[in-house]
Design a protein around this motif. Structure first.
Motif, PDB file in Angstrom:
ATOM      1  N   HIS A 486       0.933  -1.313  -0.274  1.00  0.00           N
ATOM      2  CA  HIS A 486       0.008  -0.068   0.003  1.00  0.00           C
ATOM      3  C   HIS A 486       0.791   1.323   0.001  1.00  0.00           C
ATOM      4  O   HIS A 486       0.415   2.404  -0.536  1.00  0.00           O
ATOM      5  CB  HIS A 486      -0.963   0.012   1.127  1.00  0.00           C
ATOM      6  N   LEU A 487       2.023   1.198   0.556  1.00  0.00           N
ATOM      7  CA  LEU A 487       2.863   2.334   0.533  1.00  0.00           C
ATOM      8  C   LEU A 487       3.562   2.526  -0.824  1.00  0.00           C
ATOM      9  O   LEU A 487       3.829   3.713  -1.235  1.00  0.00           O
ATOM     10  CB  LEU A 487       3.892   2.323   1.812  1.00  0.00           C
ATOM     11  N   GLU A 488       3.759   1.471  -1.614  1.00  0.00           N
ATOM     12  CA  GLU A 488       4.321   1.623  -2.797  1.00  0.00           C
ATOM     13  C   GLU A 488       3.420   2.115  -3.739  1.00  0.00           C
ATOM     14  O   GLU A 488       3.691   2.842  -4.502  1.00  0.00           O
ATOM     15  CB  GLU A 488       4.713   0.104  -3.365  1.00  0.00           C
ATOM     16  N   GLN A 489       2.087   1.792  -3.427  1.00  0.00           N
ATOM     17  CA  GLN A 489       1.077   2.340  -4.519  1.00  0.00           C
ATOM     18  C   GLN A 489       0.947   3.627  -4.354  1.00  0.00           C
ATOM     19  O   GLN A 489       0.458   4.545  -5.265  1.00  0.00           O
ATOM     20  CB  GLN A 489      -0.354   1.632  -3.951  1.00  0.00           C
ATOM     21  N   LEU A 490       1.390   4.390  -3.084  1.00  0.00           N
ATOM     22  CA  LEU A 490       1.292   5.999  -2.788  1.00  0.00           C
ATOM     23  C   LEU A 490       2.375   6.726  -3.763  1.00  0.00           C
ATOM     24  O   LEU A 490       1.712   7.695  -4.415  1.00  0.00           O
ATOM     25  CB  LEU A 490       1.760   6.267  -1.504  1.00  0.00           C
ATOM     26  N   GLU A 491       3.231   5.873  -4.288  1.00  0.00           N
ATOM     27  CA  GLU A 491       4.229   6.439  -5.211  1.00  0.00           C
ATOM     28  C   GLU A 491       3.755   6.037  -6.678  1.00  0.00           C
ATOM     29  O   GLU A 491       3.679   6.798  -7.736  1.00  0.00           O
ATOM     30  CB  GLU A 491       5.524   6.105  -4.719  1.00  0.00           C
ATOM     31  N   HIS A 503      -8.533   4.935  -4.952  1.00  0.00           N
ATOM     32  CA  HIS A 503      -9.294   3.501  -4.943  1.00  0.00           C
ATOM     33  C   HIS A 503      -8.090   2.295  -4.907  1.00  0.00           C
ATOM     34  O   HIS A 503      -8.202   1.454  -4.320  1.00  0.00           O
ATOM     35  CB  HIS A 503      -9.903   3.321  -6.484  1.00  0.00           C
ATOM     36  N   VAL A 504      -6.964   2.510  -5.580  1.00  0.00           N
ATOM     37  CA  VAL A 504      -6.178   1.457  -5.558  1.00  0.00           C
ATOM     38  C   VAL A 504      -5.317   1.264  -4.153  1.00  0.00           C
ATOM     39  O   VAL A 504      -5.333   0.229  -3.830  1.00  0.00           O
ATOM     40  CB  VAL A 504      -4.762   1.876  -6.739  1.00  0.00           C
ATOM     41  N   VAL A 505      -5.101   2.349  -3.444  1.00  0.00           N
ATOM     42  CA  VAL A 505      -4.795   2.237  -2.149  1.00  0.00           C
ATOM     43  C   VAL A 505      -5.430   1.520  -1.463  1.00  0.00           C
ATOM     44  O   VAL A 505      -5.355   1.069  -0.502  1.00  0.00           O
ATOM     45  CB  VAL A 505      -4.195   3.846  -1.733  1.00  0.00           C
ATOM     46  N   VAL A 591      29.467   1.294 -11.995  1.00  0.00           N
ATOM     47  CA  VAL A 591      28.537   1.360 -11.067  1.00  0.00           C
ATOM     48  C   VAL A 591      27.337   0.620 -11.562  1.00  0.00           C
ATOM     49  O   VAL A 591      27.035   0.739 -12.477  1.00  0.00           O
ATOM     50  CB  VAL A 591      28.128   2.854 -10.871  1.00  0.00           C
ATOM     51  N   LEU A 592      26.741  -0.258 -10.487  1.00  0.00           N
ATOM     52  CA  LEU A 592      25.722  -1.179 -11.048  1.00  0.00           C
ATOM     53  C   LEU A 592      24.374  -0.648 -10.306  1.00  0.00           C
ATOM     54  O   LEU A 592      24.344  -0.562  -8.979  1.00  0.00           O
ATOM     55  CB  LEU A 592      26.095  -2.729 -10.581  1.00  0.00           C
ATOM     56  N   TRP A 593      23.349  -0.632 -10.967  1.00  0.00           N
ATOM     57  CA  TRP A 593      21.941  -0.700 -10.506  1.00  0.00           C
ATOM     58  C   TRP A 593      21.392  -1.970 -10.595  1.00  0.00           C
ATOM     59  O   TRP A 593      20.793  -2.243 -11.820  1.00  0.00           O
ATOM     60  CB  TRP A 593      21.324   0.433 -11.225  1.00  0.00           C
ATOM     61  N   ALA A 594      21.321  -3.014  -9.617  1.00  0.00           N
ATOM     62  CA  ALA A 594      21.053  -4.256  -9.876  1.00  0.00           C
ATOM     63  C   ALA A 594      19.480  -4.392  -9.546  1.00  0.00           C
ATOM     64  O   ALA A 594      19.161  -4.815  -8.423  1.00  0.00           O
ATOM     65  CB  ALA A 594      21.929  -5.037  -8.829  1.00  0.00           C
ATOM     66  N   GLY A 595      18.634  -4.204 -10.326  1.00  0.00           N
ATOM     67  CA  GLY A 595      17.171  -4.330 -10.280  1.00  0.00           C
ATOM     68  C   GLY A 595      16.512  -3.361 -11.097  1.00  0.00           C
ATOM     69  O   GLY A 595      17.002  -2.567 -11.926  1.00  0.00           O
ATOM     70  N   GLY A 596      15.082  -3.579 -11.091  1.00  0.00           N
ATOM     71  CA  GLY A 596      14.279  -2.709 -11.938  1.00  0.00           C
ATOM     72  C   GLY A 596      14.250  -1.233 -11.666  1.00  0.00           C
ATOM     73  O   GLY A 596      14.639  -0.791 -10.559  1.00  0.00           O
ATOM     74  N   VAL A 597      13.802  -0.534 -12.499  1.00  0.00           N
ATOM     75  CA  VAL A 597      13.656   0.973 -12.119  1.00  0.00           C
ATOM     76  C   VAL A 597      12.046   1.295 -12.029  1.00  0.00           C
ATOM     77  O   VAL A 597      11.342   1.328 -13.008  1.00  0.00           O
ATOM     78  CB  VAL A 597      14.194   1.543 -13.681  1.00  0.00           C
ATOM     79  N   TYR A 598      11.768   1.499 -10.758  1.00  0.00           N
ATOM     80  CA  TYR A 598      10.409   1.641 -10.315  1.00  0.00           C
ATOM     81  C   TYR A 598      10.210   3.229  -9.844  1.00  0.00           C
ATOM     82  O   TYR A 598      11.248   3.917  -9.410  1.00  0.00           O
ATOM     83  CB  TYR A 598      10.092   0.638  -9.233  1.00  0.00           C
ATOM     84  N   GLY A 679      27.908  -1.296  -5.728  1.00  0.00           N
ATOM     85  CA  GLY A 679      26.333  -1.175  -6.321  1.00  0.00           C
ATOM     86  C   GLY A 679      25.796   0.169  -5.563  1.00  0.00           C
ATOM     87  O   GLY A 679      26.257   0.554  -4.449  1.00  0.00           O
ATOM     88  N   VAL A 680      24.797   0.487  -6.286  1.00  0.00           N
ATOM     89  CA  VAL A 680      24.197   1.707  -5.757  1.00  0.00           C
ATOM     90  C   VAL A 680      22.579   1.615  -5.720  1.00  0.00           C
ATOM     91  O   VAL A 680      21.948   0.836  -6.721  1.00  0.00           O
ATOM     92  CB  VAL A 680      24.517   3.010  -6.659  1.00  0.00           C
ATOM     93  N   THR A 681      21.854   2.112  -4.955  1.00  0.00           N
ATOM     94  CA  THR A 681      20.590   2.261  -4.892  1.00  0.00           C
ATOM     95  C   THR A 681      19.829   3.515  -4.287  1.00  0.00           C
ATOM     96  O   THR A 681      20.539   4.051  -3.128  1.00  0.00           O
ATOM     97  CB  THR A 681      19.727   1.108  -4.072  1.00  0.00           C
ATOM     98  N   THR A 682      19.332   4.376  -4.841  1.00  0.00           N
ATOM     99  CA  THR A 682      18.864   5.681  -4.512  1.00  0.00           C
ATOM    100  C   THR A 682      17.284   5.758  -4.645  1.00  0.00           C
ATOM    101  O   THR A 682      16.825   5.212  -5.307  1.00  0.00           O
ATOM    102  CB  THR A 682      19.587   6.876  -5.434  1.00  0.00           C
ATOM    103  N   HIS A 683      16.917   6.681  -3.739  1.00  0.00           N
ATOM    104  CA  HIS A 683      15.472   6.759  -3.675  1.00  0.00           C
ATOM    105  C   HIS A 683      14.878   8.225  -3.020  1.00  0.00           C
ATOM    106  O   HIS A 683      15.966   8.808  -2.645  1.00  0.00           O
ATOM    107  CB  HIS A 683      14.831   5.587  -2.592  1.00  0.00           C
ATOM    108  N   TYR A 684      13.921   8.199  -3.143  1.00  0.00           N
ATOM    109  CA  TYR A 684      13.238   9.788  -2.707  1.00  0.00           C
ATOM    110  C   TYR A 684      13.092   9.546  -1.043  1.00  0.00           C
ATOM    111  O   TYR A 684      12.930   8.398  -0.480  1.00  0.00           O
ATOM    112  CB  TYR A 684      12.081  10.130  -3.310  1.00  0.00           C
TER     113      TYR A 684
END
Length: 842
Positions: A486-491, A503-505, A591-598, A679-684
């Motif tokens: 549900h927190l992912e759906q907020l974004e 509705h989705v949330v 520099v590796l971004w290992a995963g999807g871009v969501y 490896g890198v992971t960046t988020h808001y």
């Protein structure tokens, strides 16, 4: 440069001095040529410092001139036994003369691999709960397996698993075992002496099984380490001994180990059955006529008055029981010691037995007797029947898997070591790799006839809504809520209009609420998440006095079980990104971004940071591991499009930023990881970040990559406190560029990160992180408020509108047709009316 060389030299000296002294004990009995080969390899072939090795050779009164030759061997201390003490007694005699903090036992007909000692010592240094390290043992040519794991049958007989199979690397994951083989074993000296060493009454065979068994009973772990390798000429020391003598020792020692080490309840059922089975095994192996003394035998048959010929293999079993009886008084005293010192129950050790009901002999009369004894005397009641567990996911299962499928797969694998497990996906995209458990695609409509098979059902995501009858079933449900959807759906829903997004949330929140209302046991990914779910449980009324009084900590209901990684460190199996991506060379800093871009990630700041750094460091390269989700039903998110456009606008695509438009297969990802420098992971900075558990970061740990991450989530705390890399503020390209430069170009800093990662990595192996699930499934119970007599929980939380109840029916379409946007499109008209009503206060 000279000062740096001096610093490195001083550090190497200090590191070497910190290594424990290892006393290696080798027992010789009339095998001096093999023994000399072994001792010379110990002196010359190991990467362990020679001044930290204490090599002891015990000659077991060979009487053939062996002692004289061994005494002349440099760098070896010879101890001469007064008589042949057997392997057990010879090893114990050698330990009496040992000076080391670590004891190592190596068969005289074995030779060590270069890192035999260093790999084992590293395990002991990293974890104080490990009392012994079992090495991997191969045949002399290194092609076939001698030892990679051991099992224990209920009647006390130990056996090697996978022996004689080709060594293809499939058994190279470190793991806890019940025992190691005495042909290659490392033990803490203090632990060995506290246990009284090997049981000398065994002489040889099963003394290593008994030692490991006792060690585990007292709370110490025995750890299999595949990097500690030895090569063994199997049973060279027994080449002149006929198999009846070996069978005698094996039968006698199995009974002795059983008698000493099991609990009273187990002994009462197992010992009578084991004694009877020893007799049947002996007569079956010797093909003895079991009816030759029957009173009804006709006089015209063979002469029954003369001596009866008895095969030696049959005599071995009879004499084994006779000598076991002779040993009972001394074994009784040993039993009292072991039972008083035990810290773990027989049930606790059942997983380490691998298959306690193993029958281990092929003769038909024996097999019939085994099954009859087990059933009649209730042996299976003591050791427990395997439970039937179904792990269900809605994610696609194939060689290319995303997080939910990977997690479900590893749950099935770990639980399958103790139980009968089936992995089921409700997703039609199912092309699984080979597995040690059944993997099937079953449409939701067909699942109604499948779920009754299971004693326990483990589910995740939207599965409960897709199989609604489980809400009112009596089966035990484990709900895996490691992903706060549900927190992912907020974004993720920001691209929708207000009504669609609300509705989705609403729908996803209700999906989670239904799981929290119904489940008997819950798994989450971190302590932060645990606080989130405790709040949710409290809000929907699940934290009742009944639950609280049963367990005020509520950990028996809600446990932390993060995403995991393979216990086997990443090893290259093929080409990686440097070979497969044009524009990235062997000397570039990757520099590796290992995963999807969501949508909840921030790859844009990372692209800006690389753009800043490239003007200063022209060899910096950023690679995105996978742009297209492996589940074809999951559409590409807008953030991926934004990232490509930004890199194109900065004109760095193909020169400093690279996009792998597919998805690297799960079992090949290590080759890409091992080609990276960090490896890198960046988020808001938002609420999703606060409770997120970035599974891609575990891949960085697995591959030993220094980590750069944005502050705010649970992993950022760990990276900072454990020294695994650098933590940067959100949306700060300058700080991120500086962090990249330090990790990529400060080699000493990067090396420290790698060393720290090696220690932390052990805490996140699948067998470690899934321990709460494993423990629950050993004795699964309905939650306290769902047991007989407790008030039944409502399936949906109080106050959920009838509209939202009906909206749950859209979940299947949401999963199968492409995500939140598709759900919103199909229900958009009614959703707009719902929002207008809410705005008017209705």
């Amino acid at each position: 440069m000279p000062s740096k060389t001096r610093r490195e030299g001083a550090r190497n000296v200090a590191d070497r001095a910190a290594l424990p002294l290892v006393s290696v004990v080798v027992v010789n009995y009339r095998g001096v040529e093999d023994t000399l080969t072994c001792l010379r390899a110990l002196r010359t072939d190991l990467d362990y410092p020679s001044d930290r090795l204490d090599i002891i050779c015990v000659d077991n009164a060979s009487g053939d001139g062996s002692a004289e030759r061994l005494r002349a061997e440099p760098g070896v201390r010879l101890v001469e036994a007064p008589a042949n003490l057997g392997f057990a007694g010879g090893c114990n005699l050698g330990v009496e003369h040992a000076k080391g903090q670590v004891l190592a036992f190596l068969n005289n007909d074995a030779r060590p691999h270069r890192n035999w000692a260093s790999a084992a010592v590293a395990v002991l240094a990293a974890d104080r709960t490990v009392g012994a390290v079992a090495g991997k043992v191969l045949d002399w040519d290194g092609k076939k397996i001698d030892f990679v794991d051991g099992g224990l049958a209920w009647y006390g007989a130990g056996y090697k698993l996978h022996g004689g199979q080709r060594d293809d690397g499939s058994h190279d994951s470190p793991k806890d075992v019940l025992f190691g083989t005495g042909s290659s074993l490392f033990v803490r000296a203090e632990v060995f002496r506290a246990l009284g060493g090997f049981d000398e009454r065994f002489f040889m065979f099963y003394e290593d099984v008994d030692l490991g068994w006792r060690m585990n009973l007292r709370g110490w772990r025995v750890r299999f380490e595949p990097r500690s390798i030895a090569y063994h000429r199997h049973h060279a020391s027994m080449s002149t001994v006929d198999n009846s003598r070996e069978a005698y020792l094996l039968e006698r020692n199995a009974l002795a180990a059983l008698y000493k080490n099991v609990e009273d309840e187990t002994l009462a059922k197992a010992l009578p059955a084991a004694l009877a089975l020893t007799v049947r095994r002996a007569t079956a192996r010797g093909e003895v006529d079991p009816e030759q003394l029957e009173i009804t035998r006709r006089p015209d048959g063979p002469d029954l008055s003369g001596p009866v010929e008895l095969p030696r293999i049959t005599l071995a079993g009879m004499l084994a029981i006779d000598r076991f009886v002779e040993m009972l008084p001394s074994l009784k005293a040993s039993r009292e010691v072991e039972q008083a010192a035990r810290r773990r129950s027989d049930r606790d050790l059942l997983p380490l037995m691998r298959n306690a009901m193993e029958r281990a002999s092929p003769e038909i009369p024996y097999l019939l007797a085994h099954d009859a004894l087990v059933e009649t005397l209730g042996v299976d009641e003591v050791y427990g029947r395997p439970r039937k567990i179904m792990v269900i996911t809605a994610d696609s299962i194939s060689k290319k898997m995303a997080g939910p499928a990977i997690r479900a797969w590893n749950m099935a694998e770990v639980l399958g070591r103790e139980h009968e497990v089936r992995l089921v996906t409700l997703n039609r995209h199912c092309e699984p790799p080979e597995a040690p458990f059944p993997v099937r695609y079953i449409p939701p409509a067909k699942m109604h006839e499948q779920t009754p098979w299971a004693d326990v059902i483990v589910l995740q995501g939207h599965v409960l809504e897709m199989l609604p009858w489980l809400k009112t079933s009596e089966q035990i449900l484990v709900c895996d809520v490691y992903d706060p959807m549900h927190l992912e759906q907020l974004e993720q829903g920001k691209d929708l209009d207000a009504g669609q997004r609300a509705h989705v949330v609403d729908v996803v929140t209700t999906v989670l609420s239904n799981q929290l209302e119904r489940g008997d046991f819950f798994l989450c990914a971190s302590e932060r998440q645990r606080h989130l779910w405790l709040g949710h449980l409290g809000a929907i009324g699940r934290l009742t006095p009944l639950l609280y009084d049963a367990d005020p900590t509520v950990r028996s209901l809600l446990a932390v079980s993060p995403f995991g990684l393979s216990a086997k460190p990443a090893e290259r199996t093929g080409p990686g990104l440097r070979a497969g991506v044009d524009g990235i060379g062997e000397d570039d800093k990757v520099v590796l971004w290992a995963g999807g871009v969501y949508s909840w990630f921030d790859p844009l700041t990372l692209v800006h940071a690389v753009d800043r750094l490239r003007h200063k460091r022209s060899d910096v390269k950023l690679c995105f591991l996978g742009m297209r989700h492996p589940n074809p039903d999951v559409p590409e998110m807008d953030m991926a499009t934004q990232t490509r456009r930004l890199a194109e606008r900065l004109d760095i695509v193909g020169r400093h930023v690279f996009f792998n438009e597919g998805w690297v297969p799960y079992h090949e990802r290590q080759n890409w990881l091992l080609d990276a420098n960090c490896g890198v992971t960046t988020h808001y900075e938002h609420v999703e970040t606060t409770f997120a558990f970035r599974t891609r970061t575990l891949d960085y740990l697995w591959a030993g990559l220094p980590i750069i991450t944005t502050d705010g989530d649970a992993f950022a705390d760990m990276v900072r406190t454990e020294g695994l890399g650098l933590v940067v503020p959100a949306e700060d390209p300058r700080a991120l560029a500086d962090a990249l430069e330090k990790v990529l170009y400060d080699t000493e800093f990067a090396a420290r990160c790698v060393d720290n990662i090696a220690v932390v990595r052990e805490r996140f192996t699948w067998e470690q992180v899934l321990a709460p699930l494993v423990e629950f499934c050993r004795n699964p119970q309905p939650a306290a408020d769902r047991r007989t007599g407790a008030p039944a929980p409502s399936v949906l939380p109080v106050g959920v509108s009838q509209r939202v109840r009906r909206d749950i029916g859209l979940v299947k379409e949401y999963l199968e047709a492409g995500g939140a946007a598709e759900v919103a499109k199909r229900a958009s008209g009614r959703l707009r009316r719902l929002v207008r009503e809410r705005l008017r206060g209705r």
